[in-house]
Structures are given as C-alpha cells and as structure tokens.
Design an enzyme around this catalytic site. Structure first.
Site, PDB file in Angstrom:
ATOM      1  N   GLN A  48     -11.544   9.028   2.452  1.00 62.43           N
ATOM      2  CA  GLN A  48     -12.711   8.438   3.242  1.00 62.43           C
ATOM      3  C   GLN A  48     -13.683   9.660   3.678  1.00 62.43           C
ATOM      4  O   GLN A  48     -13.280  10.042   5.003  1.00 62.43           O
ATOM      5  CB  GLN A  48     -12.548   7.154   4.181  1.00 62.43           C
ATOM      6  CG  GLN A  48     -11.660   5.986   4.007  1.00 62.43           C
ATOM      7  CD  GLN A  48     -10.919   5.632   4.825  1.00 62.43           C
ATOM      8  OE1 GLN A  48     -10.560   6.031   6.058  1.00 62.43           O
ATOM      9  NE2 GLN A  48     -11.380   3.889   5.380  1.00 62.43           N
ATOM     10  N   HIS A  91     -12.393  15.083   9.849  1.00 64.49           N
ATOM     11  CA  HIS A  91     -11.701  16.215   9.449  1.00 64.49           C
ATOM     12  C   HIS A  91     -11.471  15.089   7.808  1.00 64.49           C
ATOM     13  O   HIS A  91     -10.709  14.371   8.088  1.00 64.49           O
ATOM     14  CB  HIS A  91     -10.376  16.688   9.686  1.00 64.49           C
ATOM     15  CG  HIS A  91      -9.283  15.990  10.382  1.00 64.49           C
ATOM     16  ND1 HIS A  91      -9.233  15.727  11.409  1.00 64.49           N
ATOM     17  CD2 HIS A  91      -8.185  15.915   9.315  1.00 64.49           C
ATOM     18  CE1 HIS A  91      -7.912  15.230  11.679  1.00 64.49           C
ATOM     19  NE2 HIS A  91      -7.946  14.804  10.136  1.00 64.49           N
ATOM     20  N   HIS A 143      -9.197  14.161   4.924  1.00 61.97           N
ATOM     21  CA  HIS A 143      -7.694  14.014   5.196  1.00 61.97           C
ATOM     22  C   HIS A 143      -7.573  12.431   3.848  1.00 61.97           C
ATOM     23  O   HIS A 143      -8.349  12.047   3.462  1.00 61.97           O
ATOM     24  CB  HIS A 143      -7.096  13.366   6.111  1.00 61.97           C
ATOM     25  CG  HIS A 143      -7.497  12.631   6.818  1.00 61.97           C
ATOM     26  ND1 HIS A 143      -9.247  12.447   7.344  1.00 61.97           N
ATOM     27  CD2 HIS A 143      -7.561  10.452   6.797  1.00 61.97           C
ATOM     28  CE1 HIS A 143      -9.753  11.375   8.209  1.00 61.97           C
ATOM     29  NE2 HIS A 143      -8.744  10.541   7.805  1.00 61.97           N
ATOM     30  N   HIS A 200      -5.312   9.057   2.923  1.00 60.22           N
ATOM     31  CA  HIS A 200      -4.212   8.449   2.915  1.00 60.22           C
ATOM     32  C   HIS A 200      -3.198   8.199   2.214  1.00 60.22           C
ATOM     33  O   HIS A 200      -3.456   7.827   1.437  1.00 60.22           O
ATOM     34  CB  HIS A 200      -4.635   7.275   4.253  1.00 60.22           C
ATOM     35  CG  HIS A 200      -5.670   7.268   5.056  1.00 60.22           C
ATOM     36  ND1 HIS A 200      -4.548   6.948   6.306  1.00 60.22           N
ATOM     37  CD2 HIS A 200      -6.744   7.887   5.332  1.00 60.22           C
ATOM     38  CE1 HIS A 200      -5.357   7.044   7.293  1.00 60.22           C
ATOM     39  NE2 HIS A 200      -7.207   7.202   6.785  1.00 60.22           N
TER      40      HIS A 200
END
Length: 135
Positions: free
Chosen positions: A68, A79, A81, A83
C-alpha cells in the site's frame, strides 16, 4: 508477515534504483531476524520463499501480497513494506473484499486491533525460523 526495506522511506518512489532492485533488502529484516545472520535478498525471490513458508506453516492455498503505497492507498505506517497474507478458499466470499476490509481497517493497523506483543511476535518468528534453517 510484514516485509520492510532496510532504509525507512515513506513511499516506494523514495527508494533509489539500487534499493528497488534489491527491496528489497526488505527481506533483509526478516531474514536477519529469522536466520540471525546478515543476508540480503531480492524482494520477489524473498517474497516467493517466505510465501512458500507461510503457505506451508499456515496450511493455506494462496497468498495476497500487497504494497500500500501512500495514505490514499491505505498505507497507515509511513514506511515502505509488503504484507504477505495467507489465503484459503472461501475466506472471503468475493476474493477482492479483502481490500475493502483492509481499507475499513478490519484487519491490521487500526485503533481497535490490540497490538501484538513482543512475545507473540517472537513465538511466531521462532515457529517460522525452522523452515528457513532447514533449507
């Protein structure tokens, strides 16, 4: 499983070319924690490897892997990342509803969700670590 790059940046666009090609040192964080050794890895190779472990450990049949990128995309932690979400047949009646539920903050990173404890995260890391040590 949450994957983050080594350098904390608010958006994917903030990563330089080398960081994007590697992310992707992203999994460096997870691999460092799971292996307790310094390793870097390419994002997609690492995502594939970690995804295989997640499927095996959680006995799922598929994965949703999502980045996202920015607040309007649902990013709640500033930050970059990724998932890695284990999926099973029928877990959502309409497969794309997972995104609506994430947007409505039913799953992660919201005030109603009780934060995971260090003990819970350590236990999960120890359970997953054995899959990486055996390879």
């Amino acid at each position: 499983v949450l994957v983050i790059p080594k350098r904390n940046t608010p958006r994917l666009a903030n990563l330089n070319r080398e960081e994007v090609l590697s992310f992707y040192q992203v999994f460096n964080y997870i691999i460092l924690y799971l292996y307790r050794k310094k390793k870097t890895a390419d994002l997609m190779i690492s995502a594939q490897r970690i995804g295989n472990v997640v499927e095996r450990h959680y006995k799922c049949t598929s994965l949703t892997m999502t980045i996202q990128d920015g607040p309007q995309a649902g990013q709640t932690v500033p930050h970059v990342h990724m998932h890695v979400i284990p999926r099973r047949s029928g877990d959502w009646a309409n497969n794309d509803d997972i995104y609506k539920d994430l947007d409505e903050k039913k799953g992660v990173d919201n005030e109603e969700r009780e934060p995971r404890t260090e003990e819970d995260m350590s236990k999960e890391a120890n359970e997953l670590r054995v899959y990486f040590e055996s390879n």
